[in-house]
Write a protein that holds these residues in place. Sequence first.
Motif, PDB file in Angstrom:
ATOM      1  N   LYS A  62      10.375 -11.158   4.047  1.00 22.28           N
ATOM      2  CA  LYS A  62       9.959 -11.254   2.649  1.00 22.28           C
ATOM      3  C   LYS A  62      10.947 -12.137   1.912  1.00 22.28           C
TER       4      LYS A  62
ATOM      5  N   TRP B 284      17.718  -2.267   4.111  1.00 21.45           N
ATOM      6  CA  TRP B 284      16.315  -1.833   4.176  1.00 21.45           C
ATOM      7  C   TRP B 284      16.138  -0.751   5.246  1.00 21.45           C
TER       8      TRP B 284
ATOM      9  N   ARG C 112      14.763   2.811   4.247  1.00 14.89           N
ATOM     10  CA  ARG C 112      13.432   3.148   4.750  1.00 14.89           C
ATOM     11  C   ARG C 112      13.486   4.463   5.551  1.00 14.89           C
TER      12      ARG C 112
ATOM     13  N   ALA D  29       4.850   1.136  -6.436  1.00 19.44           N
ATOM     14  CA  ALA D  29       4.050   1.031  -5.211  1.00 19.44           C
ATOM     15  C   ALA D  29       3.065   2.186  -5.141  1.00 19.44           C
ATOM     16  N   GLY D  30       3.475   3.338  -5.714  1.00 26.95           N
ATOM     17  CA  GLY D  30       2.726   4.565  -5.501  1.00 26.95           C
ATOM     18  C   GLY D  30       1.612   4.829  -6.484  1.00 26.95           C
TER      19      GLY D  30
ATOM     20  N   SER E 276      -1.593   0.753  -6.667  1.00 28.57           N
ATOM     21  CA  SER E 276      -2.554   0.477  -5.594  1.00 28.57           C
ATOM     22  C   SER E 276      -3.583   1.583  -5.460  1.00 28.57           C
TER      23      SER E 276
ATOM     24  N   THR F 243      -7.548   1.190  -6.188  1.00 31.69           N
ATOM     25  CA  THR F 243      -8.495   1.460  -5.099  1.00 31.69           C
ATOM     26  C   THR F 243      -9.546   2.466  -5.560  1.00 31.69           C
TER      27      THR F 243
ATOM     28  N   THR G 191      -5.953  -3.850  -2.274  1.00 32.97           N
ATOM     29  CA  THR G 191      -5.197  -4.185  -3.492  1.00 32.97           C
ATOM     30  C   THR G 191      -4.009  -5.103  -3.147  1.00 32.97           C
TER      31      THR G 191
ATOM     32  N   ARG H  43       5.146 -14.039   3.277  1.00 30.61           N
ATOM     33  CA  ARG H  43       6.335 -14.005   4.130  1.00 30.61           C
ATOM     34  C   ARG H  43       6.927 -15.403   4.147  1.00 30.61           C
TER      35      ARG H  43
ATOM     36  N   PRO I  86      -5.228  -2.840   5.157  1.00 27.55           N
ATOM     37  CA  PRO I  86      -5.051  -2.565   3.727  1.00 27.55           C
ATOM     38  C   PRO I  86      -3.657  -2.048   3.400  1.00 27.55           C
ATOM     39  N   PHE I  87      -3.000  -1.447   4.392  1.00 27.59           N
ATOM     40  CA  PHE I  87      -1.647  -0.932   4.162  1.00 27.59           C
ATOM     41  C   PHE I  87      -0.603  -1.799   4.865  1.00 27.59           C
TER      42      PHE I  87
ATOM     43  N   ARG J 108       7.194  -3.549   7.927  1.00 24.74           N
ATOM     44  CA  ARG J 108       7.162  -3.394   6.470  1.00 24.74           C
ATOM     45  C   ARG J 108       5.833  -2.822   5.985  1.00 24.74           C
TER      46      ARG J 108
ATOM     47  N   CYS K 275       3.037  -0.111   4.713  1.00 22.09           N
ATOM     48  CA  CYS K 275       3.158   0.815   3.585  1.00 22.09           C
ATOM     49  C   CYS K 275       3.825   2.128   3.984  1.00 22.09           C
TER      50      CYS K 275
HETATM   51  C1  HEM Z   1      -4.263   2.641  -1.800  1.00 22.06           C
HETATM   52  C2  HEM Z   1      -2.962   2.741  -1.945  1.00 22.06           C
HETATM   53  C3  HEM Z   1      -1.957   1.808  -1.340  1.00 22.06           C
HETATM   54  C4  HEM Z   1      -2.127   0.573  -0.763  1.00 22.06           C
HETATM   55  C5  HEM Z   1      -3.434  -0.188  -0.561  1.00 22.06           C
HETATM   56  C6  HEM Z   1      -0.831   0.120  -0.344  1.00 22.06           C
HETATM   57  C7  HEM Z   1      -0.592  -1.079   0.312  1.00 22.06           C
HETATM   58  C8  HEM Z   1       0.646  -1.505   0.736  1.00 22.06           C
HETATM   59  C9  HEM Z   1       0.864  -2.705   1.496  1.00 22.06           C
HETATM   60  C10 HEM Z   1      -0.204  -3.702   1.922  1.00 22.06           C
HETATM   61  C11 HEM Z   1       2.194  -2.784   1.750  1.00 22.06           C
HETATM   62  C12 HEM Z   1       2.887  -3.855   2.593  1.00 22.06           C
HETATM   63  C13 HEM Z   1       3.361  -5.004   1.748  1.00 22.06           C
HETATM   64  C14 HEM Z   1       3.872  -6.165   2.601  1.00 22.06           C
HETATM   65  O1  HEM Z   1       3.742  -6.155   3.835  1.00 22.06           O
HETATM   66  O2  HEM Z   1       4.371  -7.111   1.990  1.00 22.06           O
HETATM   67  C15 HEM Z   1       2.821  -1.641   1.128  1.00 22.06           C
HETATM   68  C16 HEM Z   1       4.163  -1.391   1.138  1.00 22.06           C
HETATM   69  C17 HEM Z   1       4.734  -0.300   0.536  1.00 22.06           C
HETATM   70  N1  HEM Z   1       4.077   0.775  -0.031  1.00 22.06           N
HETATM   71 FE1  HEM Z   1       2.104   0.980  -0.288  1.00 22.06          FE
HETATM   72  N2  HEM Z   1       0.102   1.050  -0.701  1.00 22.06           N
HETATM   73  C18 HEM Z   1      -0.533   2.099  -1.307  1.00 22.06           C
HETATM   74  C19 HEM Z   1       0.045   3.265  -1.792  1.00 22.06           C
HETATM   75  C20 HEM Z   1       1.372   3.568  -1.716  1.00 22.06           C
HETATM   76  C21 HEM Z   1       1.961   4.805  -2.152  1.00 22.06           C
HETATM   77  C22 HEM Z   1       1.199   6.016  -2.703  1.00 22.06           C
HETATM   78  C23 HEM Z   1       3.320   4.692  -1.973  1.00 22.06           C
HETATM   79  C24 HEM Z   1       4.424   5.679  -2.239  1.00 22.06           C
HETATM   80  C25 HEM Z   1       4.298   6.947  -2.275  1.00 22.06           C
HETATM   81  C26 HEM Z   1       3.558   3.375  -1.418  1.00 22.06           C
HETATM   82  C27 HEM Z   1       4.790   2.879  -1.081  1.00 22.06           C
HETATM   83  C28 HEM Z   1       5.015   1.667  -0.478  1.00 22.06           C
HETATM   84  C29 HEM Z   1       6.343   1.154  -0.189  1.00 22.06           C
HETATM   85  C30 HEM Z   1       7.669   1.823  -0.534  1.00 22.06           C
HETATM   86  C31 HEM Z   1       6.171  -0.077   0.455  1.00 22.06           C
HETATM   87  C32 HEM Z   1       7.260  -1.022   0.959  1.00 22.06           C
HETATM   88  C33 HEM Z   1       7.637  -0.631   2.376  1.00 22.06           C
HETATM   89  C34 HEM Z   1       8.739  -1.489   2.955  1.00 22.06           C
HETATM   90  O3  HEM Z   1       8.892  -2.660   2.582  1.00 22.06           O
HETATM   91  O4  HEM Z   1       9.440  -0.977   3.848  1.00 22.06           O
HETATM   92  N3  HEM Z   1       2.357   2.733  -1.269  1.00 22.06           N
HETATM   93  N4  HEM Z   1       1.845  -0.860   0.532  1.00 22.06           N
END
Ligand code: HEM
Length: 443
Positions: free
Chosen positions: A75, A96, A100, A274-275, A278, A282, A320, A326, A383-384, A389, A391
């Motif tokens: 990133k 990180w 993490r 983040a929490g 998204s 959605t 989302t 990257r 989607p996640f 890295r 979600c």
């Molecule tokens: C529908 C809900 C969600 C979607 C679609 C989503 C999607 C994503 C995606 C695509 C990434 C990766 C980003 C990347 O690769 O650049 C990400 C990272 C992350 N998400 Fe989610 N997220 C959601 C909900 C949440 C929730 C509820 C939390 C916390 C409780 C959360 C915490 C995080 C964190 C901390 C990262 C960064 C992880 C890292 O870099 O190690 N997300 N999310």
Amino acid sequence: MRSHSVTDGLLPDFLDDSVVAAWSASGAPLVDLLRRARVPGRLTGFRRGGRAAVLITEPRHVHQVLGVGGDRFVKRSHRARPLIGDGVMTVTGEAWKSQRRLLQAMFTGRGIQRWEHHIVAAADRVVGRWAESARRGEPRDIAEDAQFFTVDTIWRSLTGHPLDQETYVDLSAVQDIVAALPADVGGSAALPPEVETALAALDERTHRAIAEARGRRDSTAGDGTGDDTSTGTGTGTGTGTGPSVLDRLLDAAGTDPAYTDRLIRDELVTLLVAGYESSARTLAWAFVLLDRHPEVMERAAGDARAVEAVLAETLRLYPTGWLLPRHAPADETLDGLRIPAGTDLLVCPYLTHRDPEVWPDPEAFVPERFPARTPLPPGAYLPFGIGPRACLGTRFAMREMEALLGALLSRFTVETTGPAGEPVFGINLRPAGPLYARVRERT
Ligand code: HEM
């Protein structure tokens, strides 16, 4: 056999600069340029502001960049730094890994069982509001309801406390800050003054939460009740509540000097941003799609599996996190082509999820695609995100969305009263709001 040399290999094809200039002058969203740059099966890209960007949409390329190449394609972490500082989403390297690891344990399938009562309580609150509106026959902004719910669930999990209206106002100002952040790589990080003010209010709120949690810990340590500090400070049940995320971060601060109040603040704001965004968007997309497909809404009423499938298909059509940028810090090869150091790689789940090679009739909303009957190719559905890295909150997000959508659909019918918003491709992919709907109790 010698592997392909980065110095003599071919570069991916780049769009003609005049096409990029015309797009730039038109003010069209970035996704339009990406659509134009895309050639199925090939690595292609464009140059902008002196920088090369390669578009990544083929599942096998996605897998190579985010999955197996997750440590090499990194990133560019500055994008959201003014907001989330050194939180787990922006940092890289050893910091990180250790941040993490600490958070990961709280967000596994087992870990999130601790938040179940928070999720149920937050969903009940929305159900109560809908029941009131149904009785009065008044339309509601259901996108706003989704947002209140997701801020409530994450705030309860972070601090052990339900959300009050005043806190909600300060926390949801995050969306103005997010909106002011540059939407793609290479943008400026300067923030307008009103956003600086919103940021200050958010900081005040999180530092107050940290001070309160620390105060509670100090007083319970003094009266010998042990360190399960959130017991009795949460929703008032006093049982089944483990330590909040904040308590865990304060525990870590006791042994690891890296966890200063600043870093604890950054982790809280990261999890908040983040929490809630998204998940809220959605849920809003799910309502937009269900409104267009009343037969699917009927099938999902009272059927947890159908609700799950609706959410999975919503996340396919409207991930989302539609763009995951990257960067290659060193020379690389990808699919035999040269990726010189400094190149941006734009992974675009939005386009990948609409690839007709993987998804027949890709534009159609067909929840029956899920669960997939045959395993999907690696990198085809993300989607996640995928790889190191991916979600952190996947399970939490799915559980909270299923809980709310399940509770609402089993009790109410929903009919929007205005046009559904068009997609807005910002940092998040969201429907242009608000989303007013009439909700009625099922008879
Ligand atoms: C529908 C809900 C969600 C979607 C679609 C989503 C999607 C994503 C995606 C695509 C990434 C990766 C980003 C990347 O690769 O650049 C990400 C990272 C992350 N998400 Fe989610 N997220 C959601 C909900 C949440 C929730 C509820 C939390 C916390 C409780 C959360 C915490 C995080 C964190 C901390 C990262 C960064 C992880 C890292 O870099 O190690 N997300 N999310």
